[in-house]
Design an enzyme around this catalytic site. Structure first.
Site, PDB file in Angstrom:
ATOM      1  N   CYS A  16       0.858  -1.187   0.000  1.00 13.35           N
ATOM      2  CA  CYS A  16       0.000   0.000   0.000  1.00 13.35           C
ATOM      3  C   CYS A  16       0.893   1.235   0.000  1.00 13.35           C
ATOM      4  CB  CYS A  16      -0.967  -0.006   1.174  1.00 13.35           C
ATOM      5  SG  CYS A  16      -0.187   0.145   2.786  1.00 13.35           S
ATOM      6  N   ASN A  17       0.288   2.402   0.139  1.00 15.88           N
ATOM      7  CA  ASN A  17       1.070   3.642   0.079  1.00 15.88           C
ATOM      8  C   ASN A  17       2.190   3.673   1.108  1.00 15.88           C
ATOM      9  OD1 ASN A  17      -0.274   4.852  -2.058  1.00 15.88           O
ATOM     10  ND2 ASN A  17      -1.838   5.695  -0.739  1.00 15.88           N
TER      11      ASN A  17
END
Length: 107
Positions: free
Chosen positions: A9-10
């Site tokens: 994810c980010n």
């Protein structure tokens, strides 16, 4: 044989709760898996140890680029926003295992 599942994810943070729930589901079902999460910039190197890479829905738009970056060595797929939002660990684990099974059948 251990199946290695990498979530991305980010920041590597939003997936950590999902990873923990997936590990619990795997343990309860006596599945031999290793599951961990990383931030997107680390996916290139961490994918060397993975059998599948699942992306948080916020990175779905990068699916093709990440596949291109890491090559065809492992399948890359976005987690559905619904399963991610609901922290549906059984569904995400099933998605990962199915992708690995499909890849192994092709080899």
């Amino acid at each position: 044989m251990t199946t290695n599942i990498l979530l991305c994810c980010n920041e590597g943070m939003s997936t950590s709760f999902l990873v923990n729930k997936m590990i619990t589901v795997a343990e309860n079902n006596k599945l031999d898996v290793k599951i961990w999460a990383v931030a997107e910039p680390r996916v290139d190197t961490e994918s060397d140890n993975a059998d599948v890479v699942l992306l948080g829905p916020q990175l779905a738009f990068l699916e093709d680029k990440i596949t291109e970056r890491i090559g065809e060595k492992v399948p890359v797929k976005a987690i559905s926003a619904e399963d991610f939002g609901r922290v549906n660990a059984p569904a995400v684990l099933k998605q990962a295992l199915n992708l690995v099974r499909e890849r192994r059948a092709q080899q």
